[in-house]
Design a protein around this motif. Structure first.
Motif, PDB file in Angstrom:
ATOM      1  N   LYS A 260       0.626  -1.154   0.108  1.00 29.15           N
ATOM      2  CA  LYS A 260      -0.048  -0.060   0.126  1.00 29.15           C
ATOM      3  C   LYS A 260       0.875   1.235   0.005  1.00 29.15           C
TER       4      LYS A 260
ATOM      5  N   LYS B 217     -11.561  10.592  -0.175  1.00 29.93           N
ATOM      6  CA  LYS B 217     -11.313  10.901   1.315  1.00 29.93           C
ATOM      7  C   LYS B 217     -10.040  11.670   1.664  1.00 29.93           C
ATOM      8  N   PHE B 218      -9.660  12.272   0.585  1.00 27.46           N
ATOM      9  CA  PHE B 218      -8.153  13.141   0.945  1.00 27.46           C
ATOM     10  C   PHE B 218      -8.340  14.609   0.588  1.00 27.46           C
TER      11      PHE B 218
ATOM     12  N   SER C  45      -9.801   3.070  -7.357  1.00 25.51           N
ATOM     13  CA  SER C  45      -8.668   3.903  -6.588  1.00 25.51           C
ATOM     14  C   SER C  45      -9.252   5.069  -5.879  1.00 25.51           C
ATOM     15  N   ASP C  46      -8.521   6.015  -4.959  1.00 25.54           N
ATOM     16  CA  ASP C  46      -8.673   6.978  -4.581  1.00 25.54           C
ATOM     17  C   ASP C  46      -7.699   7.899  -5.313  1.00 25.54           C
TER      18      ASP C  46
ATOM     19  N   CYS D 101      -5.075   1.838  -3.602  1.00 31.04           N
ATOM     20  CA  CYS D 101      -4.980   3.122  -2.774  1.00 31.04           C
ATOM     21  C   CYS D 101      -4.202   2.768  -1.616  1.00 31.04           C
TER      22      CYS D 101
ATOM     23  N   GLY E  35      -4.806   4.455   1.241  1.00 31.83           N
ATOM     24  CA  GLY E  35      -5.843   4.319   2.638  1.00 31.83           C
ATOM     25  C   GLY E  35      -5.799   3.080   3.173  1.00 31.83           C
ATOM     26  N   HIS E  36      -6.270   2.934   4.387  1.00 34.93           N
ATOM     27  CA  HIS E  36      -6.512   1.674   5.029  1.00 34.93           C
ATOM     28  C   HIS E  36      -7.822   1.621   5.697  1.00 34.93           C
ATOM     29  N   CYS E  37      -8.803   1.865   4.943  1.00 36.67           N
ATOM     30  CA  CYS E  37     -10.164   1.884   5.354  1.00 36.67           C
ATOM     31  C   CYS E  37     -10.579   0.469   5.609  1.00 36.67           C
TER      32      CYS E  37
ATOM     33  N   TYR F 186     -13.130  -1.532   5.978  1.00 33.53           N
ATOM     34  CA  TYR F 186     -14.113  -2.076   5.066  1.00 33.53           C
ATOM     35  C   TYR F 186     -13.831  -1.870   3.464  1.00 33.53           C
ATOM     36  N   CYS F 187     -12.835  -1.466   3.216  1.00 37.52           N
ATOM     37  CA  CYS F 187     -12.720  -1.202   1.805  1.00 37.52           C
ATOM     38  C   CYS F 187     -12.818  -2.408   0.671  1.00 37.52           C
TER      39      CYS F 187
ATOM     40  N   THR G 293      -6.421   8.351   5.862  1.00 33.94           N
ATOM     41  CA  THR G 293      -7.163   9.090   5.127  1.00 33.94           C
ATOM     42  C   THR G 293      -7.229  10.454   6.096  1.00 33.94           C
TER      43      THR G 293
ATOM     44  N   LEU H  82     -11.665  -2.753  -1.955  1.00 35.34           N
ATOM     45  CA  LEU H  82     -10.347  -3.063  -2.840  1.00 35.34           C
ATOM     46  C   LEU H  82      -9.692  -4.311  -2.116  1.00 35.34           C
TER      47      LEU H  82
HETATM   48 FE1  SF4 Z   1     -10.509   2.233  -0.088  1.00 37.50          FE
HETATM   49 FE2  SF4 Z   1     -11.328   4.740  -0.717  1.00 37.50          FE
HETATM   50 FE3  SF4 Z   1     -10.246   4.036   1.766  1.00 37.50          FE
HETATM   51 FE4  SF4 Z   1      -8.798   4.084  -0.420  1.00 37.50          FE
HETATM   52  S1  SF4 Z   1      -9.763   5.866   0.769  1.00 37.50           S
HETATM   53  S2  SF4 Z   1      -8.849   2.392   1.069  1.00 37.50           S
HETATM   54  S3  SF4 Z   1     -10.269   3.244  -1.945  1.00 37.50           S
HETATM   55  S4  SF4 Z   1     -12.228   3.168   0.882  1.00 37.50           S
END
Ligand code: SF4
Length: 342
Positions: A61, A175-176, A143-144, A91, A93-95, A97-98, A210, A100
């Motif tokens: 990542k 989310k950025f 992606s973001d 991406c 990010g480390h969401c 639930y994502c 994020t 991806l």
């Molecule tokens: Fe996933 Fe969006 Fe979070 Fe990136 S910002 S990890 S694409 S949910």
């Protein structure tokens, strides 16, 4: 404030150097002192540093692959657009639930494509097919895109490209908060700039890596002042103890910070949290300490394509979400439109 993304490791496919952006990025990352490795194909990006899957996942990542997009056939992207336009995948990010995590599987690194003119040419063909109807392109399906754009400026070019088309529209969500370089893009009102927003609790516990809520709101206000049509995706709507108050505060803050004129043409998309069984397994592996509640017993099962059903909230909970958040939209942004709840 979460800092703009800087990769720890960069891979460059040799073909990418046939394009000006590929060469430009190589020079830029060399100048930044980042380790660069050559690879003939992104599938060869296997030997990422790390002693176990957990470490390798985290390293991936932070890894950026500079490559060439081969498939120029676009996927469809209902309900928010006609087509997904490919500029990047993955991406930083480390969401927790994502989606991806399941769709990118063992290759969670970030890829950016340098053959943008070829992508634009393909977009042009899709627009011609549908003209005089408009064609909407979604740039954030895989992606973001905003999260890496301060490095590549691909999105900025896309915004300006669609700004001068007759029948094209661009949209994306982020989310950025690192949007400054996009503020002077000649968008011509043809790009809808959306932010993914949530109650502070969800951002704090489930969206590490994020931008934080207040930073996202500040960025949204800047984007509105730059004249972009603005939108918010509230996703995933997640039921925690004090969710009604958490979401109310979100709307209150948005209302306080956005300029009035931005609220006239404002869109909301509402998406409840959902998970699949395979996703739950991946999430528990990648984020073993997560607070994300995924108890099948408490949820409603919804049959899905390919036999993989998803767990959504119970009917009465969904109604409660819809009327609570719908009520906040009416109260704080009476002129905004709610595009869908799903
Ligand atoms: Fe996933 Fe969006 Fe979070 Fe990136 S910002 S990890 S694409 S949910």
């Amino acid at each position: 404030m979460v800092k703009p993304f800087v990769p720890e490791l960069v891979y460059i496919e040799p073909r990418a150097l046939d394009y000006p952006l590929g060469r430009e990025l190589k020079e830029k990352f060399e100048g930044m002192g980042i380790e660069i490795r050559e690879t003939t194909s992104h599938n060869q990006v296997r030997n990422l540093p790390g002693e176990n899957d957990f470490q390798k996942y985290r390293m991936a990542k932070s890894t950026l692959v500079v490559g060439v997009r081969k498939t120029l056939k676009f996927d469809t992207s209902k309900p928010s657009a006609e087509y997904a336009i490919p500029f990047a995948t993955g991406c930083m990010g480390h969401c927790h639930y994502c989606y991806l995590q399941t769709t990118m599987g063992s290759k969670p690194y970030i890829r950016t494509y340098v053959n943008t003119d070829e992508v634009f040419e393909a977009a042009e063909k899709y627009m011609k097919e549908r003209a005089p109807e408009e064609t909407r392109f979604e740039a954030s399906c895989t992606s973001d895109i905003v999260g890496i754009d301060h490095l590549t400026h691909t999105l900025k070019h896309a915004i300006e490209y669609f700004g001068q088309t007759e029948h094209g529209r661009l949209r994306f969500v982020t989310k950025f908060a690192h949007v400054d370089h996009l503020l002077d893009a000649k968008h011509n009102g043809r790009t809808r700039f959306r932010f993914s927003m949530n109650a502070d609790y969800v951002i704090k516990y489930l969206e590490p890596g994020t931008s934080r809520l207040d930073d996202r709101i500040e960025a949204a206000a800047k984007v509105a002042k730059a004249g972009y049509p603005l939108g918010f995706i509230i996703a995933p709507i997640y039921l925690y103890d004090d969710w009604k108050e958490g979401y109310r505060i979100l709307f209150e803050k948005l209302h306080a910070k956005l300029p009035d004129y931005a609220t006239k043409d404002l869109t909301f998309e509402l998406i409840q949290h959902r998970f699949t069984k395979p996703a739950k397994r991946v999430i528990q592996k990648n984020y073993p300490m997560t607070k994300l509640e995924m108890d099948e017993e408490k949820r409603k099962y919804k049959w899905g394509r390919y036999g993989i059903g998803k767990y959504v909230y119970q009917k009465d909970e969904q109604e409660d979400m819809k009327s609570t958040l719908g009520g906040y939209i009416n109260q704080y942004f009476p002129e905004a439109s709610l595009e869908y709840f799903t």
